[in-house]
Design a protein around this motif. Structure first.
Motif, PDB file in Angstrom:
ATOM      1  N   VAL A  12       0.872  -1.175   0.000  1.00 38.65           N
ATOM      2  CA  VAL A  12       0.000   0.000   0.000  1.00 38.65           C
ATOM      3  C   VAL A  12       0.911   1.228   0.000  1.00 38.65           C
ATOM      4  CG1 VAL A  12      -1.784   1.295   1.209  1.00 38.65           C
ATOM      5  CG2 VAL A  12      -1.826  -1.218   1.232  1.00 38.65           C
ATOM      6  N   CYS A  13       0.863   1.970  -1.091  1.00 36.10           N
ATOM      7  CA  CYS A  13       1.785   3.095  -1.278  1.00 36.10           C
ATOM      8  C   CYS A  13       0.997   4.377  -1.539  1.00 36.10           C
ATOM      9  CB  CYS A  13       2.721   2.792  -2.447  1.00 36.10           C
ATOM     10  SG  CYS A  13       4.034   4.012  -2.690  1.00 36.10           S
ATOM     11  N   ASP A  14       1.452   5.469  -0.940  1.00 35.72           N
ATOM     12  CA  ASP A  14       0.818   6.765  -1.192  1.00 35.72           C
ATOM     13  C   ASP A  14       1.889   7.829  -1.391  1.00 35.72           C
ATOM     14  OD1 ASP A  14       1.315   8.496   1.303  1.00 35.72           O
ATOM     15  OD2 ASP A  14       0.513   6.674   2.211  1.00 35.72           O
ATOM     16  N   ASN A  15       1.492   8.942  -1.975  1.00 35.39           N
ATOM     17  CA  ASN A  15       2.414  10.068  -2.171  1.00 35.39           C
ATOM     18  C   ASN A  15       2.007  11.241  -1.291  1.00 35.39           C
ATOM     19  OD1 ASN A  15       0.078  10.782  -3.488  1.00 35.39           O
ATOM     20  ND2 ASN A  15       1.078  11.537  -5.349  1.00 35.39           N
ATOM     21  N   GLY A  16       1.607  10.900  -0.055  1.00 34.39           N
ATOM     22  CA  GLY A  16       1.150  11.921   0.884  1.00 34.39           C
ATOM     23  C   GLY A  16       2.286  12.654   1.559  1.00 34.39           C
ATOM     24  N   ILE A  17       2.043  13.137   2.770  1.00 35.90           N
ATOM     25  CA  ILE A  17       3.007  13.993   3.447  1.00 35.90           C
ATOM     26  C   ILE A  17       4.189  13.214   4.011  1.00 35.90           C
ATOM     27  CG2 ILE A  17       1.253  15.683   4.013  1.00 35.90           C
ATOM     28  CD1 ILE A  17       1.224  14.577   6.861  1.00 35.90           C
ATOM     29  N   GLY A  18       4.134  11.898   3.947  1.00 40.90           N
ATOM     30  CA  GLY A  18       5.279  11.105   4.387  1.00 40.90           C
ATOM     31  C   GLY A  18       5.041  10.400   5.706  1.00 40.90           C
ATOM     32  N   PHE A  19       6.036   9.599   6.111  1.00 40.67           N
ATOM     33  CA  PHE A  19       5.915   8.777   7.309  1.00 40.67           C
ATOM     34  C   PHE A  19       7.172   8.967   8.159  1.00 40.67           C
ATOM     35  CE2 PHE A  19       5.830   5.112  10.017  1.00 40.67           C
ATOM     36  CZ  PHE A  19       4.502   4.766  10.145  1.00 40.67           C
ATOM     37  N   ASP A  20       6.984   9.210   9.443  1.00 43.80           N
ATOM     38  CA  ASP A  20       8.105   9.369  10.357  1.00 43.80           C
ATOM     39  C   ASP A  20       8.526   7.989  10.869  1.00 43.80           C
ATOM     40  OD1 ASP A  20       9.998  10.038  12.197  1.00 43.80           O
ATOM     41  OD2 ASP A  20       8.695  11.304  13.436  1.00 43.80           O
ATOM     42  N   LEU A  21       9.638   7.462  10.354  1.00 41.45           N
ATOM     43  CA  LEU A  21      10.098   6.124  10.735  1.00 41.45           C
ATOM     44  C   LEU A  21      10.528   6.056  12.196  1.00 41.45           C
ATOM     45  CD1 LEU A  21      12.188   5.161   7.563  1.00 41.45           C
ATOM     46  CD2 LEU A  21       9.885   4.389   8.182  1.00 41.45           C
ATOM     47  N   HIS A  22      10.773   7.198  12.810  1.00 43.28           N
ATOM     48  CA  HIS A  22      11.220   7.216  14.209  1.00 43.28           C
ATOM     49  C   HIS A  22      10.051   7.321  15.190  1.00 43.28           C
ATOM     50  CE1 HIS A  22      15.332   7.586  12.802  1.00 43.28           C
ATOM     51  NE2 HIS A  22      14.975   8.615  12.049  1.00 43.28           N
ATOM     52  N   ALA A  23       8.858   7.541  14.659  1.00 39.43           N
ATOM     53  CA  ALA A  23       7.686   7.652  15.535  1.00 39.43           C
ATOM     54  C   ALA A  23       7.154   6.263  15.871  1.00 39.43           C
ATOM     55  CB  ALA A  23       6.599   8.485  14.848  1.00 39.43           C
ATOM     56  N   ASP A  24       6.450   6.160  16.990  1.00 40.80           N
ATOM     57  CA  ASP A  24       5.840   4.897  17.382  1.00 40.80           C
ATOM     58  C   ASP A  24       4.660   4.574  16.471  1.00 40.80           C
ATOM     59  OD1 ASP A  24       7.612   4.674  19.487  1.00 40.80           O
ATOM     60  OD2 ASP A  24       6.259   5.667  20.910  1.00 40.80           O
ATOM     61  N   ASP A  25       4.413   3.266  16.296  1.00 42.12           N
ATOM     62  CA  ASP A  25       3.249   2.848  15.524  1.00 42.12           C
ATOM     63  C   ASP A  25       1.974   3.294  16.241  1.00 42.12           C
ATOM     64  OD1 ASP A  25       4.876   1.628  13.695  1.00 42.12           O
ATOM     65  OD2 ASP A  25       4.619  -0.394  14.502  1.00 42.12           O
ATOM     66  N   GLY A  26       0.970   3.638  15.452  1.00 40.41           N
ATOM     67  CA  GLY A  26      -0.325   3.940  16.034  1.00 40.41           C
ATOM     68  C   GLY A  26      -1.060   2.658  16.405  1.00 40.41           C
ATOM     69  N   ILE A  27      -2.299   2.801  16.850  1.00 39.94           N
ATOM     70  CA  ILE A  27      -3.085   1.635  17.268  1.00 39.94           C
ATOM     71  C   ILE A  27      -3.269   0.654  16.123  1.00 39.94           C
ATOM     72  CG2 ILE A  27      -5.345   0.889  18.089  1.00 39.94           C
ATOM     73  CD1 ILE A  27      -5.571   3.477  19.623  1.00 39.94           C
ATOM     74  N   GLY A  28      -3.589   1.181  14.933  1.00 37.62           N
ATOM     75  CA  GLY A  28      -3.854   0.299  13.798  1.00 37.62           C
ATOM     76  C   GLY A  28      -2.649  -0.539  13.398  1.00 37.62           C
ATOM     77  N   LEU A  29      -1.477   0.113  13.256  1.00 40.12           N
ATOM     78  CA  LEU A  29      -0.270  -0.612  12.847  1.00 40.12           C
ATOM     79  C   LEU A  29       0.208  -1.560  13.945  1.00 40.12           C
ATOM     80  CD1 LEU A  29       1.770   2.170  10.993  1.00 40.12           C
ATOM     81  CD2 LEU A  29       0.117   0.540  10.069  1.00 40.12           C
ATOM     82  N   SER A  30       0.097  -1.148  15.190  1.00 41.08           N
ATOM     83  CA  SER A  30       0.478  -2.029  16.303  1.00 41.08           C
ATOM     84  C   SER A  30      -0.411  -3.262  16.331  1.00 41.08           C
ATOM     85  CB  SER A  30       0.382  -1.280  17.638  1.00 41.08           C
ATOM     86  OG  SER A  30       1.296  -0.204  17.686  1.00 41.08           O
ATOM     87  N   ASN A  31      -1.698  -3.051  16.054  1.00 36.56           N
ATOM     88  CA  ASN A  31      -2.634  -4.166  16.017  1.00 36.56           C
ATOM     89  C   ASN A  31      -2.265  -5.149  14.915  1.00 36.56           C
ATOM     90  OD1 ASN A  31      -5.401  -5.291  14.739  1.00 36.56           O
ATOM     91  ND2 ASN A  31      -5.616  -5.072  16.957  1.00 36.56           N
TER      92      ASN A  31
END
Length: 292
Positions: free
Chosen positions: A238-257
């Motif tokens: 799943v790829c997007d060209n949005g504002i980007g992703f902070d690889l150093h930030a913690d996963d949110g609830i959805g990704l952690s799940n």
């Protein structure tokens, strides 16, 4: 000796016999799992102590009996213990899987009303301004519910084609809300559409791209979903060209799940890989074992 005394003696003898039986099986299990080198070390140490204490031939006889037991029955008992441990672990993992899927269903139940209310509000607004578009969004909502509700009830089961159909219906609704700010593309080989795939994972990644990648971006952007056959696995990107992703930030609830579900369902055989393309945006890839 009266009847009461006889009963006490009988109960005492039964307790001694039960204690002896329990001690014997503990000793048997101990022999089954220890290494030969450790048994030799303990045997030599026991005979030295026995010689000092003057126990005579008792300890050598016990050592000989232990070696014979380990040689003749140790392997079988060790296999029984290993099978019992494996069965216990399987029961624990199955319980963890049911608990995690129940948590996923609860989480989804919390998310769904917000999305449904927004969509119904959009339909109500379009009825007054663009009845034809309202009818289209209504049709997409029906498709979304038809795809989503069975997956939530199944709690984990599903096919890849079903997951993509759910995401397609969701993106169609989001297109109606975001208009020209959102475009998308979904690609999947026909041969993979009936492959087993855990429910709601792709949908969670798509929602994450919309919420954190494209909606905050003034001119929106594009989402692509690509499914392909890997070596012994299925990969969904799943790829997007949005504002980007902070690889150093913690996963949110959805990704952690997602990570927890992958761990419980597949162990180390599955993974969620997050990357930041050089062109910007975010790329999240699910690697799922091909269990066909």
């Amino acid at each position: 000796m009266d009847a009461g005394d006889k009963n006490k003696v009988l109960l005492f003898m039964l307790d001694v016999a039960e204690t002896g039986k329990e001690f014997w099986w503990r000793f048997f299990d101990w022999l089954a799992v220890i290494s030969w080198s450790y048994l030799v070390f303990v045997s030599v140490l026991a005979m030295i102590i026995g010689g000092i204490l003057g126990l005579g031939s008792l300890l050598p006889l016990l050592v000989f009996a232990s070696i014979m037991i380990k040689s003749l029955a140790g392997g079988k008992r060790r296999a029984e213990i290993a099978a019992s441990d494996a069965s216990t672990r399987a029961d624990v993992e199955a319980l963890e899987r049911r608990v995690l899927e129940a948590e996923m269903a609860t989480l989804q139940a919390q998310i769904e009303p917000h999305f449904l209310f927004n969509t119904l509000a959009l339909i109500g607004q379009l009825i007054e301004t663009d009845p034809h578009q309202a009818s289209i969004v209504h049709t997409h909502l029906i498709k979304y519910l038809r795809a989503a509700l069975p997956q939530i009830r199944e709690q984990g089961g599903g096919k890849l084609g079903q997951q993509l159909a759910l995401s397609r219906a969701y993106l169609n609704i989001m297109q109606a809300r975001m208009q020209e700010r959102l475009t998308y593309q979904i690609e999947c080989p026909v041969a993979l559409e009936h492959a087993a795939f855990p429910s709601m994972m792709i949908q969670t990644l798509v929602e994450n791209s919309i919420k954190h990648g494209l909606e905050p971006k003034t001119d929106g952007g594009h989402i692509s979903i690509l499914a392909r056959q890997g070596e012994g696995e299925i990969q969904v990107e799943v790829c997007d060209n949005g504002i980007g992703f902070d690889l150093h930030a913690d996963d949110g609830i959805g990704l952690s799940n997602i990570r927890e579900r992958l761990k419980v369902l597949y162990g180390v055989k599955a993974s969620l890989i997050i990357e930041v393309p050089e062109t910007g945006g975010a790329k999240l890839t699910l690697h799922i074992p091909d269990v066909q």
